[in-house]
Enzyme design. Structure first.
Site, PDB file in Angstrom:
ATOM      1  N   GLY A   1      31.721  30.376  50.717  1.00 34.03           N
ATOM      2  CA  GLY A   1      30.642  30.097  51.666  1.00 34.03           C
ATOM      3  C   GLY A   1      29.714  29.026  51.133  1.00 34.03           C
ATOM      4  O   GLY A   1      29.650  28.774  49.930  1.00 34.03           O
TER       5      GLY A   1
ATOM      6  N   GLY B   1      25.712  27.261  52.350  1.00 29.52           N
ATOM      7  CA  GLY B   1      24.620  27.247  53.313  1.00 29.52           C
ATOM      8  C   GLY B   1      23.421  26.519  52.776  1.00 29.52           C
ATOM      9  O   GLY B   1      23.502  25.771  51.794  1.00 29.52           O
ATOM     10  N   GLY B   2      22.275  26.753  53.420  1.00 28.72           N
ATOM     11  CA  GLY B   2      21.073  26.044  53.056  1.00 28.72           C
ATOM     12  C   GLY B   2      20.568  26.373  51.671  1.00 28.72           C
ATOM     13  O   GLY B   2      19.917  25.555  51.020  1.00 28.72           O
TER      14      GLY B   2
ATOM     15  N   VAL C   1      28.462  29.731  47.526  1.00 27.89           N
ATOM     16  CA  VAL C   1      28.862  31.079  47.143  1.00 27.89           C
ATOM     17  C   VAL C   1      30.311  31.058  46.673  1.00 27.89           C
ATOM     18  O   VAL C   1      31.177  30.461  47.325  1.00 27.89           O
ATOM     19  CB  VAL C   1      28.712  32.068  48.314  1.00 27.89           C
ATOM     20  CG1 VAL C   1      28.919  33.507  47.825  1.00 27.89           C
ATOM     21  CG2 VAL C   1      27.356  31.929  48.966  1.00 27.89           C
TER      22      VAL C   1
ATOM     23  N   ASP D   1      15.284  36.581  58.112  1.00 25.53           N
ATOM     24  CA  ASP D   1      16.326  35.688  58.616  1.00 25.53           C
ATOM     25  C   ASP D   1      17.536  36.490  59.072  1.00 25.53           C
ATOM     26  O   ASP D   1      18.681  36.126  58.806  1.00 25.53           O
ATOM     27  CB  ASP D   1      16.728  34.686  57.524  1.00 25.53           C
ATOM     28  CG  ASP D   1      17.495  33.484  58.097  1.00 25.53           C
ATOM     29  OD1 ASP D   1      17.361  33.223  59.304  1.00 25.53           O
ATOM     30  OD2 ASP D   1      18.215  32.824  57.330  1.00 25.53           O
TER      31      ASP D   1
END
Length: 578
Positions: free
Chosen positions: A28, A30-31, A35, A143
């Site tokens: 993964g 993201g911001g 990961v 979030d």
């Protein structure tokens, strides 16, 4: 990102090892960072998130990150994916969470379409239970969105709680804005007002609405358009027509514009259980069959021996592991002696897998809305963020009231890693895997399995605190009567058993029942004696207060960051009488 069942292959620029964790694949991005899939000394999968350099270079972020993750590690309860290790002192901060081979909700919706009403009601009820545990630790998720809800065979799990605030505060410094997911914010969040536990309830209502119908209740506009409409909820509430009769009342209680009028998380769980007409803990058939088959395939892939980590081929003359100086090692052998050993359980960031080839792919308009939920968008507002406790008070520190100040020493690792200054936490050694629990009909115990090998963490409740362990639910709650045992951090700390707790020689219900009756532990076990009395590999068994049979298999023991009791990672199996 193209990814297989175990994620995308490592790239030339990716590290090969972080603090003893051997990296196997990308799962993964993201911001916050990237990961990776890794494994413990015992071969259990773990997800390790490496924070982006622009965050790691900010001293204020490191301080807040330490505070938030320390608070997140205190969250205890089912349906949450616990953080098990982290470091804020290296070149790039990182954190590790236990891993389950589930599927993020937004990917499930894109691949299989909306969920049936019963699945959505159970999703809401179980996620509300997770929020209860999170809020009880003084944390607001901030979030909550489809990509942060992981679907698994044993229900949904909430991930990525407790670190959003550190990123939010840093983003204020870096750009004058805040990172968020506008289409899943609450009105107060979108307006830049202080947020509390009720903001997570509103986000859960939006998630439920999208999961049930494939459309956002505020329309089909872009992220910022939806955020503006959410902010205007007091004048224009969401459209809730067309929803199932059992689901609509739940959405109305979640999506009230006034935070004070929204349902609390415990009330929401009770409403969902009544709407289902059964326990929220029953997960047989809780998801549609094609989605269940997809999850089963993913689980088999993750539990299979991992492939040798390789880098993405950059073509002729491109970078490679050899040319970049990165050593490529095979994970088939045992990790190095200093590698952390944590128990397997649920993942902080799940793999961004492609849908299973066995499952039909249905593309709906929802995919456009939901896919956007995984992207962090900067809102053009300046927000003062507060870490709200469950009672509504704000706190700039960690959930247990203690604040970590710059220069006050290093965090203590739960994984047995060496710390700056020569300190080292104690580990009981590698995890042990036991055979699958037998639930065959010829078992002479008279019990049949309810669930098996469910990850269950027993963490120190901290100084002068007491928590109770309920194996029937299962959950860890503030001190309460009628539970199987208590974790007590008073006068040196001890475990206190309310029901007779014995040791089982095997994994069947019959062996467990025999152990519960014939190899019984003392009523109390002091903290100093726990590692020798209940070492890794022990199977603790008891007949619960509800008359069920429970077995806790100890998979790992680590030193708590505060308190005298060590942290125990276990797998819980529960049987009921036939």
């Amino acid at each position: 990102m193209a990814a297989g069942m175990t994620g995308e292959r490592l790239r030339a620029e990716d590290p090969r090892e972080i603090a003893g964790y051997r990296l196997l694949a990308r799962i993964g991005e993201g911001g916050m960072g990237t990961v990776y899939l890794s494994r413990t000394r015992g071969g259990q999968p773990v997800a390790l998130k490496v924070i982006r350099r622009e965050y790691g270079g900010d001293a204020d972020f490191r301080r807040r990150f330490e505070q938030e993750v320390q608070a997140a590690r205190r969250v205890q309860g089912y349906h949450v994916v616990p953080v098990v290790d982290h470091d804020t002192t290296g070149e790039q901060p990182w954190l590790a969470s236990v891993f389950i081979p589930g599927l993020p909700l937004h990917q499930a919706l894109a691949a299989h379409g909306p969920l049936p009403p019963d699945s959505v009601v159970q999703l809401v009820g179980c996620t509300a239970k997770a929020l209860t545990a999170i809020h009880s630790a003084g944390i607001v998720h901030r979030d909550l969105k489809p990509s942060n809800v992981l679907l698994g065979p044993q229900g949904p799990f909430v991930i990525d709680f407790g670190i959003a605030r550190a990123a939010d505060a840093t983003q204020l410094t870096l750009s004058g804005g805040v990172i968020g997911t506008p289409q899943f914010m609450s009105p107060e969040h979108a307006l830049g007002e202080p947020v509390g536990p009720a903001t997570d309830v509103f986000s859960l209502g939006l998630i439920a609405a999208v999961a049930a119908t494939g459309r956002h209740p505020y329309g089909d506009g872009g992220a910022l358009t939806l955020a503006a409409q959410i902010a205007n909820s007091a004048q224009r509430p969401p459209r809730l027509d067309g929803y199932d009769d059992r689901l609509r009342p739940l959405l109305e209680r979640c999506l009230a514009a006034d935070p004070d009028r929204r349902a609390g998380t415990e009330e929401l769980s009770e409403l969902c259980e009544r709407a289902l007409g059964r326990s929220l803990n029953r997960f047989t058939g809780w998801l549609p069959e094609p989605l269940t088959e997809d999850l089963t395939a993913r689980e088999r892939a993750v539990l299979a021996p991992p492939p040798e980590p390789t880098v993405t081929d950059a073509g002729p003359g491109g970078p490679s592991a050899a040319s970049s100086g990165a050593a490529t090692t095979s994970p088939a052998g045992p990790p190095p002696p200093h590698a952390p050993a944590f128990a397997a359980a649920p993942t902080m960031h799940p793999p961004a897998h492609a849908p299973s080839a066995a499952a039909p792919v249905r593309r709906t308009p929802t995919a456009l809305v939901v896919a956007g939920a995984a992207v962090a968008v900067v809102l053009a507002v300046v927000v003062t963020w507060t870490l709200a406790r469950a009672g509504g008070a704000s706190d700039e520190g960690r959930g247990d009231g203690k604040q970590s100040q710059p220069g006050d020493g290093q965090s203590q690792s739960a994984g047995g890693q060496s710390q700056p200054g020569g300190g080292q936490s104690q580990s009981a050694g590698p995890s042990h895997s036991a055979p699958a629990v037998s639930s065959s009909p010829d078992d002479s115990s008279g019990y049949t399995v309810v669930f098996e090998d469910r990850p269950f963490a027993l963490r120190s409740p901290g100084e002068a605190n007491v928590v109770a362990v309920d194996l029937d639910v299962p959950e860890v709650v503030q001190d309460s009567p009628g539970r199987e045992f208590q974790l007590i951090e008073v006068s040196g700390g001890h475990w206190e058993f309310s029901t007779p707790m014995g040791k089982s020689a095997g994994t069947t219900a019959a062996q467990c029942l025999t152990g519960a009756r014939s190899d019984v532990l003392p009523t109390e076990v002091d903290a100093a004696d726990l590692r020798s009395t209940v070492p890794v590999g022990t199977r603790l068994c008891t007949v619960t207060t509800d008359g069920r049979l429970a077995m806790l298999e100890v998979t790992d023991i680590t030193t708590a960051s505060d308190g005298d009791l060590p942290d125990y990672a276990t797998k819980l199996t529960l049987w009921r009488k036939r």
